[in-house]
Design an enzyme around this catalytic site. Sequence first.
Site, short mmCIF file in Angstrom:
data_model
loop_
_atom_site.label_atom_id
_atom_site.label_comp_id
_atom_site.label_asym_id
_atom_site.label_seq_id
_atom_site.Cartn_x
_atom_site.Cartn_y
_atom_site.Cartn_z
N ARG A 204 4.40 -5.12 -6.21
CA ARG A 204 3.15 -5.30 -5.47
C ARG A 204 2.06 -4.39 -6.03
NH1 ARG A 204 3.62 -4.97 0.93
NH2 ARG A 204 3.62 -2.74 0.48
N LYS B 200 -2.93 -4.46 -1.97
CA LYS B 200 -2.89 -3.21 -1.21
C LYS B 200 -3.85 -2.22 -1.89
CE LYS B 200 0.40 -0.37 1.33
NZ LYS B 200 -0.14 -0.62 2.67
N GLU C 37 -3.49 -10.71 10.32
CA GLU C 37 -2.55 -9.59 10.46
C GLU C 37 -3.22 -8.44 11.18
OE1 GLU C 37 -1.32 -7.44 6.92
OE2 GLU C 37 -3.05 -8.23 5.82
N1 PLP Z 1 -0.30 -5.30 6.22
C1 PLP Z 1 -1.04 -4.21 5.97
C2 PLP Z 1 -2.51 -4.34 6.05
C3 PLP Z 1 -0.43 -2.99 5.62
O1 PLP Z 1 -1.17 -1.90 5.37
C4 PLP Z 1 0.98 -2.93 5.56
C5 PLP Z 1 1.64 -1.69 5.17
O2 PLP Z 1 2.10 -1.53 4.09
C6 PLP Z 1 1.71 -4.08 5.85
C7 PLP Z 1 1.04 -5.25 6.18
C8 PLP Z 1 3.21 -4.06 5.81
O3 PLP Z 1 3.70 -4.09 4.51
P1 PLP Z 1 5.11 -3.47 4.18
O4 PLP Z 1 6.10 -4.10 5.07
O5 PLP Z 1 5.35 -3.84 2.75
O6 PLP Z 1 5.01 -2.01 4.39
C1 COI Z 2 2.72 1.35 5.30
O1 COI Z 2 3.25 0.81 6.28
O2 COI Z 2 3.38 1.84 4.39
C2 COI Z 2 1.26 1.39 5.20
O3 COI Z 2 0.79 1.59 4.11
C3 COI Z 2 0.47 1.15 6.41
C4 COI Z 2 -0.58 2.15 6.71
C5 COI Z 2 -0.03 3.50 6.93
C6 COI Z 2 -1.71 2.08 5.77
#
Ligand code: PLP
Ligand code: COI
Length: 345
Positions: free
Chosen positions: A80, A184, A220
């Site tokens: 990612r 991200k 989201e």
């Molecule tokens: N959506 C957003 C905007 C986020 O910042 C995060 C955090 O990482 C997620 C979703 C969840 O992603 P992940 O499950 O890969 O941490």
């Molecule tokens: C995460 O869940 O790792 C995130 O990056 C979410 C937030 C702390 C920005």
Amino acid sequence: MKNIDWGKLSFSYTKTDYIVYSTFKDGKWGPAQLTSDFNIALSAYAGVLHYGSSCFEGLKAFRGVDGKVRLFRPEENAKRMVRSAKFLDLPAPSIEQFVEMCVMAVKANSEYIPPYETMASLYLRPLLIGSNPQLGIRSSSESTFLVMASPVGTYSGDKILVPGTAVVGRNYDRAAPNGSGSYKIGANYAQSLHPYNIAHNQGYRELLFLDAKTNSLIEEFGSSNFFAIKGNTYITPDSHSVLPSITNASLRTVAADLGMKVEMRPVPLIELAEVDEVNSCGTAVVITPICRIDDKIRLEDEQPSHVYKFTDECGEKSRKLYDQIIGIQKGLLDDRFGWILNVDC
Ligand code: PLP
Ligand code: COI
């Protein structure tokens, strides 16, 4: 192991001993280095400071029931980050380099990996920034990749699955239909800070964004993905402007494995009237049940135009999914999907 009150940790920064970093210069990456000086030297002209050329990741290392240390799906975070960096045209570390540096950061800060008995873990924050001096608007030709580490608890300290409220503010968008929402990158978070502050000041745990085009479909939360349970079905939005959450992808796999139907499709906000359980999911939030969502025309409004109510406790199916994910992460369940990287420390 450090003498920390692990049960008191929430999702906030605790200083550890080392950051791992490497710099891309003259067309190649330098060696990965450890530093205990957390103040990095950067030109005031660095692209990240002016044009926001930054992307980051978040993943966790867990101490298992057997004492072993496990990283959850680090290659997915690496992929990612490479994808986010491509969007910014920023030199990115390879998948192998990303994973190696994460492992280095875990080993170097191993005294900060919380004990198995707590709900805490060691959160890694890999960060890639454009670091060469520049003035004109262009992508950075040099980048710095850092992996930081901090022990964290859940958002509710040592408690799990504590329900919170969320709000929709229709006068704020998170991402344009053909914009950067699925990457991200720091910029996505910068522009959500102001509405987030409004929501938090009103006592909401989360801010739920709708699609910018029709203002009717769930996208989201500001920090996490959305999923709902309706009967035996796991429902989550399908959108090009949502971050592809690794937790959500893992939950979909587990849900299907448990015999649930999985639907990834446009989810109208009004469908909330028909669902049984609602949650946010992500690395930091893990699974956080949402007990109420207020729909506001303007986020600043005192009264919502509509209120959606769900169970006050975490729903039964969501709890089952939580137990599966945490069980795999902490070595209570077999790693039947091959998601764990063991770190020798
Ligand atoms: N959506 C957003 C905007 C986020 O910042 C995060 C955090 O990482 C997620 C979703 C969840 O992603 P992940 O499950 O890969 O941490
Ligand atoms: C995460 O869940 O790792 C995130 O990056 C979410 C937030 C702390 C920005």
